[in-house]
Write a protein that holds these residues in place. Structure first.
Motif, short mmCIF file in Angstrom:
data_model
loop_
_atom_site.label_atom_id
_atom_site.label_comp_id
_atom_site.label_asym_id
_atom_site.label_seq_id
_atom_site.Cartn_x
_atom_site.Cartn_y
_atom_site.Cartn_z
N UNK A 99 -24.00 -9.82 -77.35
CA UNK A 99 -24.91 -9.80 -76.24
C UNK A 99 -24.76 -8.39 -75.49
N UNK A 100 -25.64 -8.07 -74.73
CA UNK A 100 -25.43 -6.88 -73.82
C UNK A 100 -24.19 -6.80 -72.78
N UNK A 101 -24.00 -8.16 -72.27
CA UNK A 101 -22.54 -8.13 -71.70
C UNK A 101 -21.31 -7.97 -72.74
N UNK A 102 -21.34 -8.45 -73.50
CA UNK A 102 -20.20 -8.00 -74.55
C UNK A 102 -20.26 -6.66 -74.94
N UNK A 103 -21.29 -5.89 -75.13
CA UNK A 103 -21.33 -4.52 -75.28
C UNK A 103 -20.93 -3.69 -74.26
N UNK A 104 -21.31 -4.24 -72.81
CA UNK A 104 -20.79 -3.29 -71.62
C UNK A 104 -19.18 -3.51 -71.59
N UNK A 105 -18.83 -4.73 -71.65
CA UNK A 105 -17.22 -4.86 -71.74
C UNK A 105 -16.69 -4.09 -72.80
N UNK A 106 -16.90 -4.12 -73.82
CA UNK A 106 -16.36 -3.39 -75.18
C UNK A 106 -16.50 -1.78 -74.72
N UNK A 107 -17.36 -1.42 -74.18
CA UNK A 107 -17.49 0.13 -73.52
C UNK A 107 -16.52 0.28 -72.27
N UNK A 108 -16.33 -0.84 -71.60
CA UNK A 108 -15.35 -0.54 -70.67
C UNK A 108 -14.09 -0.28 -71.24
N UNK A 109 -13.70 -1.25 -72.23
CA UNK A 109 -12.59 -1.20 -72.79
C UNK A 109 -12.16 0.31 -73.57
N UNK A 110 -13.25 0.83 -73.90
CA UNK A 110 -13.10 2.28 -74.57
C UNK A 110 -12.77 3.31 -73.45
N UNK A 111 -13.56 3.02 -72.38
CA UNK A 111 -13.08 4.07 -71.27
C UNK A 111 -11.66 3.79 -70.87
N UNK A 112 -11.22 2.61 -70.45
CA UNK A 112 -10.01 2.43 -70.06
C UNK A 112 -8.78 2.71 -70.99
N UNK A 113 -9.26 2.76 -72.37
CA UNK A 113 -8.21 3.34 -73.28
C UNK A 113 -8.03 4.95 -73.13
N UNK A 114 -9.16 5.59 -72.97
CA UNK A 114 -9.26 6.85 -72.97
C UNK A 114 -8.51 7.32 -71.67
N UNK A 115 -8.63 6.67 -70.47
CA UNK A 115 -7.86 7.02 -69.20
C UNK A 115 -6.47 6.62 -69.48
N UNK A 116 -6.04 5.54 -70.17
CA UNK A 116 -4.53 5.59 -70.33
C UNK A 116 -3.90 6.52 -71.13
N UNK A 117 -4.60 6.96 -72.35
CA UNK A 117 -4.28 8.02 -73.09
C UNK A 117 -4.22 9.37 -72.01
N UNK A 118 -5.15 9.64 -71.31
CA UNK A 118 -5.23 10.73 -70.35
C UNK A 118 -3.80 10.74 -69.37
N UNK A 119 -3.73 9.56 -68.71
CA UNK A 119 -2.65 9.43 -67.97
C UNK A 119 -1.13 9.76 -68.71
N UNK A 120 -1.17 9.20 -69.70
CA UNK A 120 0.25 9.30 -70.45
C UNK A 120 0.39 10.76 -70.94
N UNK A 121 -0.64 11.67 -71.25
CA UNK A 121 -0.39 13.01 -71.60
C UNK A 121 -0.22 13.77 -70.21
N UNK A 122 -0.76 13.30 -69.08
CA UNK A 122 -0.41 14.06 -68.01
C UNK A 122 0.80 13.95 -67.64
N UNK A 123 1.75 12.70 -67.78
CA UNK A 123 3.05 12.71 -67.46
C UNK A 123 3.72 13.23 -68.46
N UNK A 124 3.56 13.20 -69.63
CA UNK A 124 4.35 13.96 -70.60
C UNK A 124 4.42 15.49 -70.46
N UNK A 125 3.29 16.03 -70.10
CA UNK A 125 3.21 17.43 -69.93
C UNK A 125 4.13 17.89 -68.57
N UNK A 126 3.92 16.89 -67.37
CA UNK A 126 4.80 17.14 -66.38
C UNK A 126 6.30 17.27 -66.78
N UNK A 127 6.67 16.20 -67.58
CA UNK A 127 8.12 16.06 -67.75
C UNK A 127 8.46 17.28 -68.72
#
Length: 211
Positions: free
Chosen positions: A62-90
């Motif tokens: 359904x459209x609700x499931x579609x929106x939630x799946x895209x929210x998951x995609x955005x959160x995964x990208x943010x998690x990878x970005x934060x991890x890369x920032x911490x790695x670069x700072x270290x």
């Protein structure tokens, strides 16, 4: 990598984030069913919603499931970005005060942990939304929705990030630089680099070479 598995229904068996990377469209269709009852016959026409991704057709999405799946995609990208920032700072070891504050307090790791927790919460909402949509379309069919390797991988990554954050926050701080009277006296006696220079012109010439 699949994230959800749907059992006991005619819907798509596996759902993964890669299926929702592209822009698709919804299409509804009706299938007439005839039910014989003692008082007569009932014809039902349930509306089935299908999501077309361009390469496959996903049922019970359904459209609700579609929106939630895209929210998951955005959160995964943010998690990878934060991890890369911490790695670069270290790796770099910044000298700016603001960046050193971020690295010392493990802020990128904390953000990664919070994002992983949000991913787990949204995954639960996806399962609930899938269950409600399937029961609305096929109320008499048993359905069972389970998590797959994608959810377990993100959960394990969040646990590892939490452990790394705890180790970073609980480590001993660097010892402060002492500025005692001895150090101050050495600094006061230092007059510059010219103190250690030696005039080469005032030195006597070397003795002649004798075999």
């Amino acid at each position: 990598m699949s994230w959800f598995r749907i059992l006991g229904s005619n819907c798509s068996t596996y759902l993964g984030l890669y299926q929702f990377m592209r822009l698709g469209y919804f299409e509804s269709s009706t299938h007439s069913r005839t039910l014989d009852i003692p008082g007569g016959t009932i014809i039902t026409s349930p509306v089935i919603v299908e999501y077309h991704t361009g390469t496959e057709v996903l049922q019970c999405v359904t459209p609700e499931v579609l929106n939630l799946m895209r929210v998951l995609i955005m959160l995964c990208i943010l998690c990878i970005f934060y991890s890369m920032v911490g790695f670069c700072l270290d790796i770099i070891g910044p000298s700016k005060k603001s960046l050193r504050f971020i690295r010392r307090n493990a802020l990128p790791s904390i953000w990664s942990v919070l994002t992983a927790v949000a991913v787990v919460g949204v995954s639960y909402l996806v399962t609930r939304s899938l269950e409600l949509s399937i029961r609305a379309i096929r109320p008499h069919e048993p359905v069972h929705i389970t998590y797959e390797y994608g959810c377990y991988t993100v959960t394990a990554a969040g646990a590892a990030s939490l452990l790394a954050t705890a180790c970073n926050l609980l480590q001993d701080p660097p010892p402060p630089i002492e500025c005692g009277p001895h150090r101050q006296r050495l600094v006061d006696d230092f007059e510059g680099l010219e103190t250690f220079s030696v005039g080469m012109r005032s030195m006597p010439p070397p003795p002649p070479y004798t075999p």
